[in-house]
Design a protein around this motif. Structure first.
Motif, PDB file in Angstrom:
ATOM      1  N   GLN A   1     -34.079 -41.555  31.596  1.00  0.00           N
ATOM      2  CA  GLN A   1     -34.205 -41.743  30.153  1.00  0.00           C
ATOM      3  C   GLN A   1     -32.836 -41.878  29.492  1.00  0.00           C
ATOM      4  O   GLN A   1     -32.645 -42.682  28.577  1.00  0.00           O
ATOM      5  N   VAL A   2     -31.888 -41.104  29.963  1.00  0.00           N
ATOM      6  CA  VAL A   2     -30.527 -41.213  29.431  1.00  0.00           C
ATOM      7  C   VAL A   2     -29.955 -42.594  29.730  1.00  0.00           C
ATOM      8  O   VAL A   2     -29.315 -43.222  28.872  1.00  0.00           O
ATOM      9  N   GLU A   3     -30.206 -43.089  30.941  1.00  0.00           N
ATOM     10  CA  GLU A   3     -29.741 -44.438  31.299  1.00  0.00           C
ATOM     11  C   GLU A   3     -30.345 -45.479  30.362  1.00  0.00           C
ATOM     12  O   GLU A   3     -29.662 -46.417  29.945  1.00  0.00           O
ATOM     13  N   TRP A   4     -31.630 -45.312  30.042  1.00  0.00           N
ATOM     14  CA  TRP A   4     -32.267 -46.278  29.146  1.00  0.00           C
ATOM     15  C   TRP A   4     -31.626 -46.229  27.764  1.00  0.00           C
ATOM     16  O   TRP A   4     -31.346 -47.286  27.169  1.00  0.00           O
ATOM     17  N   VAL A   5     -31.393 -45.046  27.229  1.00  0.00           N
ATOM     18  CA  VAL A   5     -30.749 -44.936  25.919  1.00  0.00           C
ATOM     19  C   VAL A   5     -29.382 -45.608  25.955  1.00  0.00           C
ATOM     20  O   VAL A   5     -29.009 -46.364  25.046  1.00  0.00           O
ATOM     21  N   ASP A   6     -28.622 -45.340  27.016  1.00  0.00           N
ATOM     22  CA  ASP A   6     -27.303 -45.973  27.151  1.00  0.00           C
ATOM     23  C   ASP A   6     -27.417 -47.497  27.162  1.00  0.00           C
ATOM     24  O   ASP A   6     -26.578 -48.196  26.595  1.00  0.00           O
ATOM     25  N   SER A   7     -28.472 -48.008  27.819  1.00  0.00           N
ATOM     26  CA  SER A   7     -28.618 -49.461  27.940  1.00  0.00           C
ATOM     27  C   SER A   7     -28.862 -50.137  26.592  1.00  0.00           C
ATOM     28  O   SER A   7     -28.626 -51.333  26.443  1.00  0.00           O
ATOM     29  N   THR A   8     -29.348 -49.370  25.603  1.00  0.00           N
ATOM     30  CA  THR A   8     -29.596 -49.945  24.280  1.00  0.00           C
ATOM     31  C   THR A   8     -28.346 -49.953  23.415  1.00  0.00           C
ATOM     32  O   THR A   8     -28.362 -50.530  22.319  1.00  0.00           O
TER      33      THR A   8
END
Length: 486
Positions: free
Chosen positions: A113-120
């Motif tokens: 989930q942290v990776e996804w937030v970073d990707s945005t």
């Protein structure tokens, strides 16, 4: 809206540590979507989270609960089919079910989930977020460090809800389960009392009875699932009893205690019940108690009232999105609100007019008229829109049409002794559907067709030309329309 500071009001730094177009408090699926939509529109965004990124749904609600329920429901379906008796006669492998549950909860780690937030392109701040005056949020990290964030255009609160426990003698000492413990338990308790007959109560009663617990379900009111059509709760209660659960209605807990042998409940009918664990599924409360609402003239602990753009009443910069606004306490509705709120914030920041017309991109109208929900019990209960009672109470001139699902060929093929019921509530003035309810095994997948019909205000005479495939359970639509025409 902002009130004058008092000696007790936190004073943010005159110069904030960081400034963004949008600051979101709460990194569950709702907050994530607000930030993502704002970033997609070209705004800078920060998101604050005190627990796991991904929120309640990912770790303690939707995902783990449905992972627990799916094997139970699959076994129930299989037992209705000749030829599978031997394969389904034994108990479920509870350890395997719990291991699969753990995988769907990502073992309670939020790396992906942290990776996804970073990707945005959204900046993540870990710590307790709190309003500190207009367009200011302070973040207190685990080590005590305080960071002040400023929002040029909007702060969005997406902090969700927590379990509401009643004020009963002995409840603290009894250490009851809430929904979090019920979905993350590492073993099935031998005896489990479930207090409450709404969604969490009936789903967890279904899950743990199927996983080997002896469940006693205690309901203060007269039936289960009180916000659905009455037949929904009746069919679910009947099925729980058939599975071996003890379902008692019209009974309340007056006190409880815990000792080495487990928990003892005292009931208002004078009976005492001894169990190993007790789950209270007695409602939710907003997680707004320590959110700094007092610094902007609002009352800590209150639900936050918003308009259809999700902006808090009386403010031009503060938004409340998801469960904390009490419009529809469902993950999918919260994400729907988030998509709208993100688009609204961007449009206002960029000086663009709001679109509330054909596309409705900036107005959360579905929260009023077309909220869908599936209860994953055996049988499933699925509904959208108004019940008959709600429609009549709202002053609509209506007609309810019912259909026994066991008479539908697709349902009979689904499993022997199929039991279920459907109802559509028709508004006679406009001849559109105001609400639809299905109860029966496998009906959850029917619900979106009903949601389209209700949200789209499809005239019933046009529904005649939406031909259901044979033999599927969706043929119920034809039977309902035939009954309507008489």
């Amino acid at each position: 809206m902002t009130q004058a500071r008092t000696d007790d009001t936190p004073t943010p730094a005159e110069t904030p540590d960081h400034t963004y177009d949008v600051v979101v408090v709460g990194a569950g699926p709702v907050g994530e979507n607000v930030a993502d939509r704002a970033r997609a529109a070209g705004l800078s965004a920060a998101i604050v989270e005190s627990e796991l990124v991904g929120g309640e749904c990912s770790y303690w609600a939707c995902m783990p609960s449905k992972a627990l329920l799916r094997p139970v429901l699959a076994q129930a379906d299989a037992r209705r089919l000749p030829g599978l008796e031997r394969m389904t006669a034994g108990p479920l492998d509870t350890g395997a079910v719990l291991a699969r549950r753990d995988s769907f909860a990502s073992d309670w780690k939020d790396d992906s989930q942290v990776e996804w937030v970073d990707s945005t392109g959204t900046d993540l701040y870990r710590g307790h977020g709190r309003l500190a005056g207009e367009r200011r949020v302070t973040v207190t990290a685990g080590d005590g460090k305080v960071t002040t964030l400023a929002a040029r255009h909007a702060v969005a609160l997406s902090t969700g809800t927590g379990a509401a426990l009643p004020d009963l003698p002995g409840i603290e000492e009894a250490r009851p389960w809430t929904s979090r413990e019920a979905t993350s338990a590492t073993e099935a308790p031998g005896r489990l009392a479930v207090i409450g007959g709404s969604v969490v109560g009936v789903e967890m009663a279904t899950a743990w009875q199927g996983l080997g617990s002896q469940v006693t379900l205690l309901v203060r009111g007269g039936g289960l699932l009180p916000r659905m059509e009455p037949f929904a709760g009746e069919l679910v209660a009947e099925s729980l009893r058939a599975a071996g659960a003890d379902v008692r209605t019209g009974v309340s807990v007056t006190g409880l205690s815990r000792d080495a042998s487990g928990v003892t409940l005292t009931l208002d009918d004078g009976a005492r019940l001894q169990v190993d664990e007790v789950l209270f599924a007695t409602g939710r409360k907003p997680r707004t108690g320590d959110l700094g609402l007092d610094t902007v003239g609002l009352t800590p602990g209150d639900w936050l009232t918003v308009d259809d753009t999700l902006r808090v009443t009386g403010s031009d910069w503060l938004y409340a999105v998801g469960d904390c606004n009490h419009r529809a306490l469902l993950t999918h509705q919260g994400k729907y609100q988030a998509r709208i709120a993100g688009a609204v914030i961007a449009a206002r920041a960029q000086g663009r007019p709001l679109d509330t017309g054909r596309w409705g991109a900036h107005s959360a109208t579905a929260d009023h008229d077309a909220v869908p929900q599936v209860v994953f019990t055996d049988p499933e209960a699925a509904s959208v829109g108004l019940t008959l009672q709600e429609a009549e109470s709202a002053g609509h001139r209506v007609r309810a049409v019912d259909q026994d699902l066991s008479q539908i060929a697709g349902a009979a093929l689904y499993g022997d002794d199929y039991r279920g019921q459907a109802r559509m509530v028709v508004g006679l003035d406009r001849e559109v559907l105001l609400g639809v309810t299905f109860v029966g095994p496998g009906v959850g997948e029917l619900l979106h067709s009903a949601t389209v019909a209700v949200a789209g205000e499809v005239p019933v005479d046009r529904l005649w030309h939406a031909v259901p495939a044979y033999p599927t359970i969706s043929e119920v639509w034809l039977r309902l329309l035939e009954a309507l025409r008489g």
